[in-house]
Design an enzyme around this catalytic site. Sequence first.
Site, PDB file in Angstrom:
ATOM      1  N   SER A 126       0.830  -1.204   0.000  1.00  0.00           N
ATOM      2  CA  SER A 126       0.000   0.000   0.000  1.00  0.00           C
ATOM      3  C   SER A 126       0.861   1.250   0.000  1.00  0.00           C
ATOM      4  CB  SER A 126      -0.900   0.009   1.243  1.00  0.00           C
ATOM      5  OG  SER A 126      -1.498   1.278   1.445  1.00  0.00           O
ATOM      6  N   TYR A 151      -2.736  -0.141   9.872  1.00  0.00           N
ATOM      7  CA  TYR A 151      -2.889  -0.715   8.533  1.00  0.00           C
ATOM      8  C   TYR A 151      -1.581  -0.607   7.756  1.00  0.00           C
ATOM      9  CZ  TYR A 151      -4.262  -1.066   3.631  1.00  0.00           C
ATOM     10  OH  TYR A 151      -4.336  -1.422   2.299  1.00  0.00           O
TER      11      TYR A 151
END
Length: 334
Positions: A126, A151
């Site tokens: 990501s 995350y």
Amino acid sequence: MKYLVTGAAGFIGSAVSERLCALGHKVVGIDNLNDYYQVSLKHDRLKRIEHEHFTFIELDLADREGIAGLFAEQKFDRVIHLAAQAGVRYSIDNPMAYADSNLVGHLTILEGCRHHKIQHLVYASSSSVYGLNQKMPFDTADSVDHPISLYAATKKSNELMAHTYSHLYGVPTTGLRFFTVYGPWGRPDMALFKFTNAIIKGDSIDVYNNGDMRRDFTYIDDIVEGIVRIQDVIPEKNIDWTVEQGSPATSSAPYKVYNIGNGSPVKLMDYIESLESSLGIEAKKNFMPMQPGDVYATYADTADLFKATGYKPQVNVREGVQAFVDWYKDYFKV
């Protein structure tokens, strides 16, 4: 070839599965169909992939025996690992969900690849791993040691775990740092989906950091093209590479990390204006401060990916937003 696609009922996973089947490959897709957002949308995505080459199995990544059995039974050639507990903001309040899906789940996939001689593992990282980085555009040669959400920390951990398996067991791994993917069949927790829903209902939309944000919005078809192309670019060992002189995006092991994005950041307010234009409705805006875990801007340097694959995004924001709106109106009959 025979592919395992994890997160096959997800936004990107369903699109990748559909494309691979269209190219003549066999695809086994797995997903745990959790209720992070409406499960009906996940089922409808799966219906899109009804193809003789596609098999769906409901399975949780954290099910160690289940994943091990799947690899032993199916004999995959390659793996595209897209399943994860998504969302930066959700990780603030639900941290344990990220440990199960993103850490344990990633490890079960690595173990399957190790024991069954998988040709190539491509997995989702990501853009959030860039964290506190401020130099633009984000380059895979940059340090990513300061994530600002759990995350992001799990995605950085995925890259570290992949490198370990590439080094120890020779598993060829490629990590893709995704930059704000959007388009038809997207996730309801993403800005475009939430904004469209609110504007049509006449509700106000929350615009964070008073709208002073930039995102490298990347259309789903461009993302799928990049994933499919990179599958054929299998990392090899580079015995001349050293930590001191080499990029952290590569290694002496068969390991590689790429950015996959549009390479052209867009102002959030311009994105909203594109949506207003597509809907023919002016949004009521509720300007808010920056949210914990958010970053001011994302901007991908995709030169390495372009060099390796010829990947170059084709869809601009106005075209992509219009395609999403057309899909949304048709899907929800509005």
